[in-house]
Enzyme design. Structure first.
Site, PDB file in Angstrom:
ATOM      1  N   CYS A 114     -40.604  23.745 -26.309  1.00 46.96           N
ATOM      2  CA  CYS A 114     -41.571  23.232 -25.475  1.00 46.96           C
ATOM      3  C   CYS A 114     -42.933  24.890 -25.214  1.00 46.96           C
ATOM      4  O   CYS A 114     -43.803  24.895 -25.291  1.00 46.96           O
ATOM      5  CB  CYS A 114     -41.821  23.046 -23.780  1.00 46.96           C
ATOM      6  SG  CYS A 114     -42.835  22.363 -23.815  1.00 46.96           S
ATOM      7  N   CYS A 210     -36.657  18.464 -17.850  1.00 45.77           N
ATOM      8  CA  CYS A 210     -38.362  17.436 -17.412  1.00 45.77           C
ATOM      9  C   CYS A 210     -38.252  15.972 -17.867  1.00 45.77           C
ATOM     10  O   CYS A 210     -38.749  14.893 -16.964  1.00 45.77           O
ATOM     11  CB  CYS A 210     -39.905  17.912 -17.334  1.00 45.77           C
ATOM     12  SG  CYS A 210     -40.700  17.836 -19.450  1.00 45.77           S
TER      13      CYS A 210
END
Length: 407
Positions: A114, A210
């Site tokens: 990410c 997440c």
């Protein structure tokens, strides 16, 4: 030349800074501190994942409530705030590769991907397009001048050290990024948030993964890669079949809990035979790893790879984010990076990150890192593992031939 607190030329009001606002306390404090100093601050929040249970889960990152929290903080601070829809990009660059890696028996770290492909690539490009002089984030890591460039160092608060997730940051990105929290302990950051009256002062910290509701990563992977949930056998390192499992996706090298068999012996996942859907288990000593081989290495050290010392260089390495760096020797030859561990590590899996430092001190510099392709254990353990795999393949071959003859 006068440099301001971000090592940029001129007064703070002369600099435009984009702050990556996740909706959490750390990035909110960064925005508040820079605004208070007089910088021209712009807040940007990336909508990365906003589906199902992850949206309202405590600790989810960049979901619906986080975006609203970031908006409220920006409004209170009086700074412009923009939300960029990066769900498709996040799915393609982070979630899909994560599932693919797990389906191949690896243990990936999606936060690294990410940062590498979304936050420090796409967001950084957006900051440049807005004419910003720097992109600031709430990561706990230090950035300092180092010769003609900048370098990354471990933060003051080692308990919050996020260098493990940032090793893939390129030199060009490091020169543009700023990390104002690197010299602050987390407790002080929360105090500052309360002093500023930020609505997120007592908000829970975000979780590492997440996009995984309730931590059930196996559900996400099985949905995207159904073959990872194919049943198979759990086999002891001595060759005995102990039971069945409901998918490689439920296991990782080094795992002890939830293996699904009970023998009276403490067993760990030693190896994942993905091709044949086998989980190989054994005692803890079978996990002792002495050497690592790395791929996709981001080298930030001063030594030229063209003239890398033949004897290697002394470094410290982390193979888990929560562990302190341990001394090792890094080698580079004919395009291959390898690491000799001076202290053996247990249960190092393919896909894990191996982060390199110039020492094991509290202010060590990050030299880069890579991902583990494979590792070497003690010679007798390697022989035992190869023997059991060979024997299992022989049994499969004989069984297949018998079935063919019978038909």
């Amino acid at each position: 030349m006068f440099l301001n607190s971000l090592d940029l030329p001129g007064q703070p009001e002369d600099s435009r800074i984009v702050v990556a606002m996740s909706g959490g306390v750390d990035s909110s404090v960064v925005a508040g501190l820079l605004k208070r100093e007089g910088y021209n601050v712009i807040g940007i929040t990336l909508q990365l994942y906003d589906h199902g249970a992850a949206t309202h889960r405590v600790g989810a990152c960049c979901a619906g409530q986080d975006i609203e929290d970031a908006r409220r903080v920006a409004e209170m601070l009086g700074i412009p705030h923009y939300v960029l829809d990066y769900e498709k990009r996040f799915r393609e660059a982070v979630i899909d590769p994560f599932a693919e890696s797990y389906a191949h028996g690896e243990t990936p770290v999606p936060c690294i991907a990410c940062n590498q492909t979304v936050k420090f690539a796409d967001l950084l490009a957006t900051a440049r397009e807005l004419g910003a002089d720097a992109l600031a984030t709430g990561h706990y890591i230090r950035s300092r001048s180092h010769g003609a460039h900048r370098a990354l160092f471990r933060p003051l608060d080692n308990d919050r050290d996020q260098s493990y997730f940032l090793f893939a940051t390129t030199q060009e990105q490091i020169d543009y990024l700023r990390f104002p929290l690197g010299d602050l302990p987390k407790a002080r950051v929360r105090e500052i948030a309360a002093e500023m009256g930020l609505v997120v002062a007592n908000k829970h910290d975000s979780q590492d993964i997440c996009f995984v509701p309730q931590g059930k990563y196996s559900d996400v992977i099985a949905k995207l890669r159904p073959e990872a949930a194919n049943p198979g056998f759990i086999v002891h390192i001595d060759g005995k079949i102990l039971g069945k499992h409901s998918g490689i996706v439920n296991y990782t090298v080094g795992q002890r809990r939830g293996i699904g068999v009970s023998t009276g012996e403490a067993l760990y996942v030693v190896y994942l035979d993905v091709e044949n859907a086998r989980v190989i288990v054994g005692p803890r000593e079978m996990l002792e790893t002495h050497k690592l081989f790395l791929r996709d290495v981001n080298w930030l050290g001063d030594e030229s790879l063209d003239n890398f010392p033949s004897q290697g260089i002394e470094v410290a390495v982390k193979v888990r984010s929560t562990r302190p760096p341990h001394l090792a020797c890094l080698h580079y030859k004919e395009g291959v990076f390898s690491v000799d561990l001076l202290e053996c590590e247990n249960g190092v899996a393919p896909g894990q990150a191996c982060v390199l430092y110039d020492g094991n001190g509290h202010e060590a510099r990050i030299l880069g890192g890579g991902f583990v392709t494979h590792s070497e254990r003690a010679a007798d353990i390697e022989v035992m593992l190869k023997r059991v795999l060979c024997n299992l393949e022989t049994k499969d071959s004989v069984s297949s031939q018998l079935k063919t003859t019978a038909s």
